[in-house]
Write a protein that holds these residues in place. Structure first.
Motif, PDB file in Angstrom:
ATOM      1  N   GLU A   1       7.205  -0.152  15.191  1.00 51.91           N
ATOM      2  CA  GLU A   1       7.944   0.208  13.990  1.00 51.91           C
ATOM      3  C   GLU A   1       8.480  -1.019  13.250  1.00 51.91           C
ATOM      4  O   GLU A   1       8.358  -1.122  12.029  1.00 51.91           O
ATOM      5  CB  GLU A   1       9.118   1.102  14.412  1.00 51.91           C
ATOM      6  N   LEU A   2       9.054  -1.942  14.013  1.00 50.11           N
ATOM      7  CA  LEU A   2       9.630  -3.152  13.417  1.00 50.11           C
ATOM      8  C   LEU A   2       8.559  -3.951  12.668  1.00 50.11           C
ATOM      9  O   LEU A   2       8.768  -4.381  11.529  1.00 50.11           O
ATOM     10  CB  LEU A   2      10.269  -4.009  14.525  1.00 50.11           C
ATOM     11  N   MET A   3       7.398  -4.105  13.309  1.00 51.51           N
ATOM     12  CA  MET A   3       6.325  -4.875  12.683  1.00 51.51           C
ATOM     13  C   MET A   3       5.815  -4.185  11.415  1.00 51.51           C
ATOM     14  O   MET A   3       5.473  -4.826  10.429  1.00 51.51           O
ATOM     15  CB  MET A   3       5.174  -5.099  13.677  1.00 51.51           C
ATOM     16  N   MET A   4       5.764  -2.860  11.472  1.00 49.32           N
ATOM     17  CA  MET A   4       5.307  -2.118  10.286  1.00 49.32           C
ATOM     18  C   MET A   4       6.300  -2.270   9.133  1.00 49.32           C
ATOM     19  O   MET A   4       5.909  -2.357   7.970  1.00 49.32           O
ATOM     20  CB  MET A   4       5.111  -0.638  10.629  1.00 49.32           C
ATOM     21  N   GLU A   5       7.584  -2.359   9.470  1.00 47.23           N
ATOM     22  CA  GLU A   5       8.596  -2.572   8.426  1.00 47.23           C
ATOM     23  C   GLU A   5       8.432  -3.955   7.804  1.00 47.23           C
ATOM     24  O   GLU A   5       8.517  -4.117   6.593  1.00 47.23           O
ATOM     25  CB  GLU A   5      10.009  -2.440   9.018  1.00 47.23           C
ATOM     26  N   ILE A   6       8.192  -4.953   8.673  1.00 47.51           N
ATOM     27  CA  ILE A   6       7.977  -6.321   8.174  1.00 47.51           C
ATOM     28  C   ILE A   6       6.759  -6.338   7.252  1.00 47.51           C
ATOM     29  O   ILE A   6       6.778  -6.923   6.168  1.00 47.51           O
ATOM     30  CB  ILE A   6       7.736  -7.309   9.354  1.00 47.51           C
ATOM     31  N   LYS A   7       5.711  -5.654   7.684  1.00 53.88           N
ATOM     32  CA  LYS A   7       4.484  -5.619   6.876  1.00 53.88           C
ATOM     33  C   LYS A   7       4.765  -5.014   5.500  1.00 53.88           C
ATOM     34  O   LYS A   7       4.278  -5.513   4.481  1.00 53.88           O
ATOM     35  CB  LYS A   7       3.394  -4.816   7.597  1.00 53.88           C
ATOM     36  N   ALA A   8       5.563  -3.947   5.496  1.00 55.63           N
ATOM     37  CA  ALA A   8       5.880  -3.288   4.221  1.00 55.63           C
ATOM     38  C   ALA A   8       6.657  -4.238   3.298  1.00 55.63           C
ATOM     39  O   ALA A   8       6.405  -4.280   2.091  1.00 55.63           O
ATOM     40  CB  ALA A   8       6.683  -2.016   4.479  1.00 55.63           C
ATOM     41  N   VAL A   9       7.579  -4.992   3.884  1.00 51.48           N
ATOM     42  CA  VAL A   9       8.349  -5.950   3.079  1.00 51.48           C
ATOM     43  C   VAL A   9       7.422  -7.011   2.489  1.00 51.48           C
ATOM     44  O   VAL A   9       7.509  -7.347   1.306  1.00 51.48           O
ATOM     45  CB  VAL A   9       9.464  -6.617   3.933  1.00 51.48           C
ATOM     46  N   VAL A  10       6.504  -7.520   3.337  1.00 51.91           N
ATOM     47  CA  VAL A  10       5.566  -8.538   2.848  1.00 51.91           C
ATOM     48  C   VAL A  10       4.711  -7.963   1.720  1.00 51.91           C
ATOM     49  O   VAL A  10       4.515  -8.609   0.682  1.00 51.91           O
ATOM     50  CB  VAL A  10       4.661  -9.061   3.991  1.00 51.91           C
ATOM     51  N   ALA A  11       4.238  -6.738   1.909  1.00 51.64           N
ATOM     52  CA  ALA A  11       3.399  -6.118   0.878  1.00 51.64           C
ATOM     53  C   ALA A  11       4.152  -6.025  -0.445  1.00 51.64           C
ATOM     54  O   ALA A  11       3.593  -6.301  -1.510  1.00 51.64           O
ATOM     55  CB  ALA A  11       2.933  -4.740   1.335  1.00 51.64           C
ATOM     56  N   SER A  12       5.430  -5.664  -0.371  1.00 53.44           N
ATOM     57  CA  SER A  12       6.187  -5.547  -1.619  1.00 53.44           C
ATOM     58  C   SER A  12       6.382  -6.923  -2.259  1.00 53.44           C
ATOM     59  O   SER A  12       6.358  -7.050  -3.479  1.00 53.44           O
ATOM     60  CB  SER A  12       7.514  -4.824  -1.389  1.00 53.44           C
ATOM     61  N   CYS A  13       6.559  -7.976  -1.422  1.00 57.16           N
ATOM     62  CA  CYS A  13       6.671  -9.343  -1.957  1.00 57.16           C
ATOM     63  C   CYS A  13       5.367  -9.764  -2.637  1.00 57.16           C
ATOM     64  O   CYS A  13       5.376 -10.401  -3.690  1.00 57.16           O
ATOM     65  CB  CYS A  13       6.997 -10.343  -0.856  1.00 57.16           C
ATOM     66  N   ILE A  14       4.249  -9.401  -2.012  1.00 53.19           N
ATOM     67  CA  ILE A  14       2.944  -9.761  -2.576  1.00 53.19           C
ATOM     68  C   ILE A  14       2.770  -9.096  -3.943  1.00 53.19           C
ATOM     69  O   ILE A  14       2.350  -9.737  -4.909  1.00 53.19           O
ATOM     70  CB  ILE A  14       1.794  -9.343  -1.623  1.00 53.19           C
ATOM     71  N   ARG A  15       3.157  -7.809  -4.018  1.00 58.23           N
ATOM     72  CA  ARG A  15       3.022  -7.090  -5.296  1.00 58.23           C
ATOM     73  C   ARG A  15       3.930  -7.698  -6.352  1.00 58.23           C
ATOM     74  O   ARG A  15       3.526  -7.880  -7.492  1.00 58.23           O
ATOM     75  CB  ARG A  15       3.362  -5.613  -5.102  1.00 58.23           C
ATOM     76  N   GLN A  16       5.152  -8.025  -5.940  1.00 57.71           N
ATOM     77  CA  GLN A  16       6.103  -8.609  -6.880  1.00 57.71           C
ATOM     78  C   GLN A  16       5.575  -9.947  -7.402  1.00 57.71           C
ATOM     79  O   GLN A  16       5.644 -10.232  -8.606  1.00 57.71           O
ATOM     80  CB  GLN A  16       7.455  -8.812  -6.204  1.00 57.71           C
ATOM     81  N   GLU A  17       5.040 -10.752  -6.479  1.00 56.06           N
ATOM     82  CA  GLU A  17       4.516 -12.064  -6.860  1.00 56.06           C
ATOM     83  C   GLU A  17       3.375 -11.898  -7.865  1.00 56.06           C
ATOM     84  O   GLU A  17       3.246 -12.665  -8.812  1.00 56.06           O
ATOM     85  CB  GLU A  17       4.019 -12.790  -5.613  1.00 56.06           C
ATOM     86  N   ALA A  18       2.559 -10.874  -7.627  1.00 57.76           N
ATOM     87  CA  ALA A  18       1.422 -10.649  -8.524  1.00 57.76           C
ATOM     88  C   ALA A  18       1.884 -10.237  -9.921  1.00 57.76           C
ATOM     89  O   ALA A  18       1.255 -10.598 -10.915  1.00 57.76           O
ATOM     90  CB  ALA A  18       0.500  -9.580  -7.937  1.00 57.76           C
TER      91      ALA A  18
END
Lengths: 277, 102
Positions: B80-97
């Motif tokens: 669960e923790l890793m999936m949460e981290i992944k979700a945060v990274v994904a949102s950062c990637i989208r924001q950066e884009a």
């Protein structure tokens, strides 16, 4: 597989990583005297033009998030403060190794700098003293990978081949080929060079966190910073996998997902187009 | 903005970040235009890469970046923790884009 004592002796004999041992002596002297004044530091740097140049290069590299070029040590002191400049000396002293990183493993330097920045940010959030020291551990946490590449080129090639073929973590390949991890190899060398345990432990155990160990808070931060940078994809740590976060480390650092996001956003902003060394 | 080895830069290109020699001295400021002579001098001074204006030619699309993210996290689907981290990274990637195009 090479016998472990033979392996260790060869690692400890690593003196040809640039001019490091010399510089480490200076570094130790500085770490040992917390009362050292800005004047002494300024004087010390002034005597060593090569070191001064490296410090300036690091200041201007993007590592400290400064966008206006700084051209003198005095300017750096005024702008960044004494503590940061002291750390810069430590960092500049290890810059030689860091520059070797990308020669052996393209992207390891970026991964290391990012890990240092994240570690610094986490240490700040935890209000730990000397966050710059923790950042230095972050910078050097993968030193062992450079040592493997430099001292054991055949094993290094084998490790690369395994990582590429199986898409596994580099540590898994290291254990298979060498029987030890880069964390331990880094520890052997840094201990040999006489670096203090507070800097060495977090490096030694960042891949194998144990809550009961000394400097567990610093180690947890380096472990977490490493995983966070791997997750985000800053640089290349030697493989394309993210190791699982150790729960005890996570609980010890006591950050929330909002903190994680904040650190990423801050770093994305700071690292955007920087890290040009 | 893109990072280019000094051996691959061409006269007329525009510097995007300060260029420092290996001595630490800043040689060029953002906006400066490179000439053949300057490139030769930078080479001699030990500069090995330069940040140039312009879109990175090898910029990955957001889809590729997100796909690589998925691959990095293979095996952690039940953490669960890793999936949460992944979700945060994904949102950062989208924001950066969205706000990071320059």
């Amino acid at each position: 597989m090479i016998d472990k004592s033979v392996l260790r002796a060869k690692v400890e004999g690593t003196t040809n990583i640039s001019t490091l041992p010399d510089v480490v002596i200076k570094l130790r002297r500085m770490m040992d005297s917390p009362s050292m004044s800005a004047a002494v530091v300024g004087n010390e740097i002034g005597k060593d033009q090569v070191l001064a140049a490296k410090v300036l290069r690091l200041v201007n590299s993007g590592f400290y998030g400064i966008r206006t070029p700084i051209t003198t040590i005095t300017q750096a002191m005024v702008l960044l403060g004494f503590d940061v400049v002291k750390t810069l000396i430590l960092s500049a002293s290890v810059l030689d190794i860091l520059e070797l990183m990308n020669r052996y493993l393209s992207g390891l330097w970026e991964h290391s700098v990012a890990t240092a920045r994240v570690a610094n940010a986490l240490a700040d959030r935890l209000k730990l003293p000397n966050p710059e020291e923790i950042a230095v551990s972050g910078l050097l946490h993968d030193l062992g990978k450079v040592v493997i590449a430099q001292r054991f080129p055949n094993e290094h090639r084998e490790i690369r081949a395994i990582v590429d073929a199986r898409n596994c973590l580099q540590v898994e390949a290291e254990l298979e080929v060498l029987g030890v991890t880069h964390s331990k190899i880094g520890m052997w060398l840094l201990k040999r060079w006489g670096l203090p345990a507070k800097l060495v432990y977090p490096i030694a155990y960042h891949t194998q966190f144990l809550a009961g160990r000394e400097f567990a808070d610093r180690t947890a931060i380096i472990h977490l910073a490493d995983v966070m940078c791997r997750a985000r994809g800053y640089g290349y740590p030697g493989d394309n996998r993210v190791p699982a976060i150790n729960r005890e480390a996570w609980n010890l650092v006591q950050i929330t997902m909002t903190d994680v996001q904040d650190v990423y956003l801050q770093l994305d902003h700071e690292l955007a187009g920087t890290l040009a060394l | 903005m893109k990072k280019v080895p000094i051996t691959e830069v061409e006269p007329g290109q525009v510097v995007a970040r300060p260029v420092a020699a290996s001595s630490g001295m800043v040689m060029m400021q953002p906006g400066a235009v490179l000439t053949a002579e300057i490139i030769g001098r930078l080479l001699n001074l030990g500069v090995d890469t330069i940040w140039l204006e312009g879109a990175a030619s090898d910029a990955k699309s957001i889809e590729v970046v997100l796909q690589e993210l998925e691959q990095r996290f293979v095996g952690h689907e039940h953490d669960e923790l890793m999936m949460e981290i992944k979700a945060v990274v994904a949102s950062c990637i989208r924001q950066e884009a969205t706000d990071g195009r320059d």
